[in-house]
Each structure stands twice: as structure tokens, then as C-alpha cells.
Design a protein around this motif. Structure first.
Motif, mmCIF file in Angstrom:
data_model
loop_
_atom_site.group_PDB
_atom_site.id
_atom_site.type_symbol
_atom_site.label_atom_id
_atom_site.label_comp_id
_atom_site.label_asym_id
_atom_site.label_seq_id
_atom_site.Cartn_x
_atom_site.Cartn_y
_atom_site.Cartn_z
ATOM 1 N N LEU A 80 0.499 -1.493 -0.078
ATOM 2 C CA LEU A 80 -0.590 -0.376 0.409
ATOM 3 C C LEU A 80 0.755 1.509 -0.103
ATOM 4 C CD1 LEU A 80 -2.814 -0.756 2.305
ATOM 5 C CD2 LEU A 80 -2.952 -0.442 0.199
ATOM 6 N N LEU A 81 2.058 1.038 0.490
ATOM 7 C CA LEU A 81 2.995 2.057 1.226
ATOM 8 C C LEU A 81 3.771 2.966 -0.644
ATOM 9 C CD1 LEU A 81 4.557 4.325 2.251
ATOM 10 C CD2 LEU A 81 6.803 2.548 3.089
ATOM 11 N N ILE A 82 3.663 1.584 -1.250
ATOM 12 C CA ILE A 82 4.340 1.954 -2.585
ATOM 13 C C ILE A 82 2.818 2.133 -3.650
ATOM 14 C CG2 ILE A 82 4.955 0.669 -5.050
ATOM 15 C CD1 ILE A 82 6.608 -1.276 -3.321
ATOM 16 N N LEU A 83 1.619 2.051 -3.566
ATOM 17 C CA LEU A 83 0.532 2.294 -4.233
ATOM 18 C C LEU A 83 0.346 3.779 -4.061
ATOM 19 C CD1 LEU A 83 -2.178 -0.782 -3.811
ATOM 20 C CD2 LEU A 83 -0.663 0.260 -6.645
ATOM 21 N N VAL A 84 1.077 4.350 -2.780
ATOM 22 C CA VAL A 84 0.136 5.694 -2.213
ATOM 23 C C VAL A 84 1.668 6.621 -2.711
ATOM 24 C CG1 VAL A 84 0.192 7.462 -0.273
ATOM 25 C CG2 VAL A 84 -1.363 5.094 -0.184
ATOM 26 N N THR A 85 2.739 5.907 -2.296
ATOM 27 C CA THR A 85 3.714 6.886 -2.384
ATOM 28 C C THR A 85 3.608 7.440 -4.131
ATOM 29 O OG1 THR A 85 4.907 6.111 -1.079
ATOM 30 C CG2 THR A 85 6.352 6.966 -2.586
ATOM 31 N N VAL A 86 3.960 6.114 -5.792
ATOM 32 C CA VAL A 86 2.994 6.509 -7.321
ATOM 33 C C VAL A 86 2.331 7.276 -7.456
ATOM 34 C CG1 VAL A 86 3.370 4.899 -8.839
ATOM 35 C CG2 VAL A 86 4.603 3.974 -7.071
ATOM 36 N N THR A 87 1.182 6.928 -6.561
ATOM 37 C CA THR A 87 0.388 8.039 -6.744
ATOM 38 C C THR A 87 0.062 9.522 -6.702
ATOM 39 O OG1 THR A 87 -1.388 5.821 -6.134
ATOM 40 C CG2 THR A 87 -2.938 7.889 -6.479
ATOM 41 N N PHE A 88 0.405 9.615 -5.314
ATOM 42 C CA PHE A 88 0.502 11.149 -5.272
ATOM 43 C C PHE A 88 1.810 11.485 -5.311
ATOM 44 C CE2 PHE A 88 -3.006 8.758 -2.385
ATOM 45 C CZ PHE A 88 -3.562 10.177 -2.540
ATOM 46 N N ASP A 89 2.912 11.268 -5.871
ATOM 47 C CA ASP A 89 3.965 11.601 -6.446
ATOM 48 C C ASP A 89 4.422 11.801 -8.270
ATOM 49 O OD1 ASP A 89 6.727 12.690 -7.186
ATOM 50 O OD2 ASP A 89 7.067 11.852 -4.832
ATOM 51 N N SER A 90 3.900 12.818 -8.352
ATOM 52 C CA SER A 90 3.804 12.977 -9.877
ATOM 53 C C SER A 90 5.203 12.560 -10.758
ATOM 54 C CB SER A 90 3.340 14.494 -10.197
ATOM 55 O OG SER A 90 4.548 15.154 -9.541
ATOM 56 N N ARG A 91 6.107 12.776 -9.891
ATOM 57 C CA ARG A 91 7.204 12.304 -10.827
ATOM 58 C C ARG A 91 7.581 10.920 -10.896
ATOM 59 N NH1 ARG A 91 11.760 15.010 -6.308
ATOM 60 N NH2 ARG A 91 9.762 13.659 -4.856
ATOM 61 N N LEU A 92 6.780 10.366 -9.915
ATOM 62 C CA LEU A 92 6.983 9.136 -10.754
ATOM 63 C C LEU A 92 5.670 8.234 -11.445
ATOM 64 C CD1 LEU A 92 7.270 7.716 -6.995
ATOM 65 C CD2 LEU A 92 9.370 8.583 -8.175
ATOM 66 N N HIS A 93 5.009 8.949 -11.473
ATOM 67 C CA HIS A 93 4.178 9.119 -13.257
ATOM 68 C C HIS A 93 4.733 9.023 -14.428
ATOM 69 C CE1 HIS A 93 0.680 11.032 -10.712
ATOM 70 N NE2 HIS A 93 0.955 10.096 -10.147
ATOM 71 N N THR A 94 6.009 7.311 -14.230
ATOM 72 C CA THR A 94 6.444 7.080 -15.840
ATOM 73 C C THR A 94 5.371 4.870 -14.748
ATOM 74 O OG1 THR A 94 7.948 6.234 -14.185
ATOM 75 C CG2 THR A 94 8.230 8.565 -15.023
ATOM 76 N N ILE A 139 8.755 8.818 -1.046
ATOM 77 C CA ILE A 139 8.152 8.869 0.468
ATOM 78 C C ILE A 139 8.256 9.531 1.962
ATOM 79 C CG2 ILE A 139 8.578 7.125 2.700
ATOM 80 C CD1 ILE A 139 8.819 4.877 0.654
ATOM 81 N N LYS A 140 9.635 10.431 1.831
ATOM 82 C CA LYS A 140 10.531 11.443 2.625
ATOM 83 C C LYS A 140 9.399 12.446 2.712
ATOM 84 C CE LYS A 140 14.264 13.328 4.495
ATOM 85 N NZ LYS A 140 16.129 13.380 3.886
ATOM 86 N N LYS A 141 8.994 12.521 1.213
ATOM 87 C CA LYS A 141 8.318 14.050 0.604
ATOM 88 C C LYS A 141 7.337 13.525 1.218
ATOM 89 C CE LYS A 141 6.901 17.028 -3.524
ATOM 90 N NZ LYS A 141 6.707 16.830 -4.892
ATOM 91 N N ILE A 142 6.203 13.090 1.379
ATOM 92 C CA ILE A 142 5.134 12.270 1.325
ATOM 93 C C ILE A 142 4.885 12.899 3.022
ATOM 94 C CG2 ILE A 142 3.226 11.378 1.209
ATOM 95 C CD1 ILE A 142 3.871 10.235 -1.230
ATOM 96 N N ARG A 143 6.412 11.603 3.631
ATOM 97 C CA ARG A 143 5.387 12.406 5.117
ATOM 98 C C ARG A 143 6.270 13.865 5.593
ATOM 99 N NH1 ARG A 143 11.018 8.382 7.741
ATOM 100 N NH2 ARG A 143 11.728 9.924 6.712
ATOM 101 N N THR A 144 6.998 14.477 4.737
ATOM 102 C CA THR A 144 6.997 15.549 5.311
ATOM 103 C C THR A 144 6.246 16.604 5.482
ATOM 104 O OG1 THR A 144 9.269 15.304 4.374
ATOM 105 C CG2 THR A 144 8.852 17.360 5.480
ATOM 106 N N ARG A 145 5.694 16.338 4.227
ATOM 107 C CA ARG A 145 4.530 17.197 3.490
ATOM 108 C C ARG A 145 3.246 16.703 5.060
ATOM 109 N NH1 ARG A 145 2.042 15.891 -2.395
ATOM 110 N NH2 ARG A 145 4.106 16.297 -2.679
ATOM 111 N N HIS A 146 3.104 15.597 4.901
ATOM 112 C CA HIS A 146 1.360 15.118 5.779
ATOM 113 C C HIS A 146 2.139 16.079 7.316
ATOM 114 C CE1 HIS A 146 -0.847 12.603 8.299
ATOM 115 N NE2 HIS A 146 0.349 12.032 8.498
#
Length: 312
Positions: free
Chosen positions: A43-57, A298-305
Motif C-alpha cells: 500500500l505504501l508503494i501504491l500511495v507513494t506512486v499515486t501521489f508523487d507526480s515525478r513517479l508517473h512513469t 516517501i520522505k517527501k510525502i511524510r514531510t508534507r504530512h
């Protein structure tokens, strides 16, 4: 014409991993933690890829599909196994058993082809970087994904077709924690030697073809990376090492399970546990620990949260 069902067995008895009550309590606690780790990790991978536009590859789109397959692969038998550790009589209905075998081969075949698709993606990204996004366009990506699930469905349907008309008229004890096709076939009230060979040939052919495609792909990629500058090759090797590790962890148990599928050794149970439980757990660990982009996201999402929390 109505199909006549000669089976009189309505349920199967699963022997599980151990008969020791103390071990079963230990297994209950241990596998509960492992299963929670599988779900949370993927789920962490799913959430990370979904919410970080840099990983939309394309690479990460395939990765989240791998995470989905891993979560379902771990869920088709693991929750029941965990509950069964607290039961004296471990049973499963005929259709429940059939469903476990169907999803086992559906997900296994799909994951094999998905790993091939990920190898193709890495080949294009590393060997043809300037044309990567034009080659791996949404149409091609969708075709690779559809092919993966189609091959898994056809493979699983062909395996289950062998089971539909088998008569089960007495023996119903499966020496495992889930319904494994080779073990269930042995319980049929007829000579299943040729059927066993067909099952091995079906799974073996798919595994062999996928493995050879992966071997050729990664050989070409490694050869290409070795002739690049040190800075570029270091990043490429970091990504490749994660992919190759996942491929090895996936195919190694398959080799033992289907080369010696009808042996009576307890090693079969260990390999089945590794294939259905620990591989789905290790995949997200490998892709997060060995991938700088995922760790940074992951670090970026955690910091944002943390920053979004209201201050008192």
C-alpha cells in the motif's frame, strides 16, 4: 445436457504447517505480523506512486500493478492459514479449494509476464533513453499490461480445466496450508499420471519462456550498461539490481515446486510459504530500499504530512 458430477468429496482437510500447538500459536503471531507488513508495504508503494507526480512513469505504473498482484497473491490463502492456526480442524470446501488453485495460477502467471514487461521497460529506458517515452506510450503500456493478465488467465483456465471432471471419492487430506494443484490432483480416484505431466508441462513451459525472455533482456541490458559512463551506469545498475533480485526470488521457488511437484518432502511447504508470503513481503522492501526515487518520494510525502498537521 446436464453435466454429471461424480465427486462425493465436498471438502478437503488441510494439514497446515505443523501439528504442534505451541508452534501454531507462534506461527499465528508471526504470520499475522508478516501479512500486515505485506499489505502495508505494498500500500505504501501504491500511495507513494499515486501521489508523487515525478513517479508517473511507465516503470512505476508497472510497479504498482506488481504491488497489487503481490497483495492479492498473499491474500488468497494467508488469512485463512492464519485463522486455521487457531482451529483444530482445518477444512476448506471443494469450491474454495478450486478458487485457491485458480487464483494461485492466475496471479502467478500474470506476475511472470509482468516481470517480462518490466524487463522490456528497463531495456527501452537504458538502451534507448531518448525514445523512452515515445516507445513506452500509454498504448504500448496498456498492451503489455493486458497481455500479462490475459496470459495469466489463459494459463490458470487451462490448469483448472484438468480439474473439473476429476472424481474425488474418498481421500481428501491435503498436506499443505492451501490447495496446491499437484497435491489435490493426487487425491483423485483415477490414474492421474498423464494429468500430472500435463500440469507440469503447462506451468513449466510458461516459466521457461518467461525466464528465457528475462535472461536475454537483462543480459543485453547489462552489456549495454557496462559500456556507459560511470555515473550513468551506477544509477542503471542500482535499478537493475532491484529488478534482478525480485526476478530471482520469484523464479527460484517455482523451479523447485514444479521440477519436484509430487515429492513428499517438507521442503515443498517451505517453498510454498516463501512463494506466497515472503516474496510479496520482500518485493516492496527491495523496491523501496534500493530505489532512491521511491525513498525520496516517501520522505517527501511524510514531510508534507507532518507539515500539514495543525499546530496547537
Amino acid at each position: 445436457m446436464e453435466r454429471v458430477n461424480y465427486s462425493v468429496v465436498s471438502e478437503f482437510i488441510l494439514l497446515g504447517l505443523s501439528k504442534s500447538q505451541n508452534l501454531q500459536i507462534l506461527f499465528f503471531l508471526g504470520f499475522s505480523v508478516v501479512y500486515a507488513g505485506i499489505v502495508l508495504g505494498n500500500l505504501l508503494i501504491l500511495v507513494t506512486v499515486t501521489f508523487d507526480s515525478r513517479l508517473h512513469t511507465p516503470m512505476y505504473f508497472l510497479l504498482i500493478n506488481l504491488s497489487c498482484i503481490d497483495m492479492i497473491l498473499a491474500s488468497f490463502a494467508t488469512p485463512k492459514m492464519i485463522v486455521d492456526f487457531l482451529r483444530k480442524r482445518k477444512t476448506i470446501s471443494w469450491w474454495g479449494c478450486y478458487s485457491q488453485m485458480f487464483f494461485m495460477h492466475l496471479l502467478g502467471g500474470s506476475e511472470m509476464m509482468l516481470l517480462v514487461a518490466m524487463a522490456i521497460d528497463r531495456y527501452v529506458a537504458i538502451c534507448k533513453p531518448l525514445h523512452y517515452m515515445s516507445i513506452m506510450n500509454p498504448r504500448v503500456l496498456g498492451g503489455l499490461l493486458l497481455s500479462s493478465y490475459t496470459v495469466g488467465f489463459v494459463h490458470s483456465s487451462s490448469q483448472m480445466a484438468f480439474m473439473l471432471n476429476l472424481p474425488f471419492c474418498g481421500p481428501n487430506v491435503v498436506d499443505s496450508f492451501f490447495c496446491d494443484l499437484p497435491l489435490v490432483i493426487k487425491l483423485a480416484c483415477k490414474d492421474t499420471y498423464m494429468l500430472q505431466l500435463l500440469v507440469i508441462a503447462d506451468s513449466g513451459l510458461l516459466s521457461l519462456v518467461c525466464f528465457l525472455l528475462l535472461l536475454v533482456s537483462y543480459t543485453v541490458i547489462i552489456h549495454s550498461v557496462r559500456h556507459r559512463a560511470a555515473s550513468g551506469s551506477a544509477k542503471a545498475f542500482s535499478t537493475l539490481s532491484a529488478h534482478i533480485t525480485v526476478v530471482t526470488l520469484f523464479f527460484a521457488p517455482c523451479v523447485f515446486i514444479y521440477v519436484w511437484p509430487f515429492s513428499r518432502y517438507s521442503v515443498d511447504k517451505i517453498l510454498s510459504v516463501f512463494y506466497t508470503i515472503f516474496t510479496p513481503l520482500l518485493n516492496p522492501i527491495i523496491y523501496t530500499l534500493r530505489n532512491q526515487e521511491v525513498k525520496a518520494a516517501i520522505k517527501k510525502i511524510r514531510t508534507r504530512h507532518i507539515n500539514s498537521k495543525p499546530t496547537l
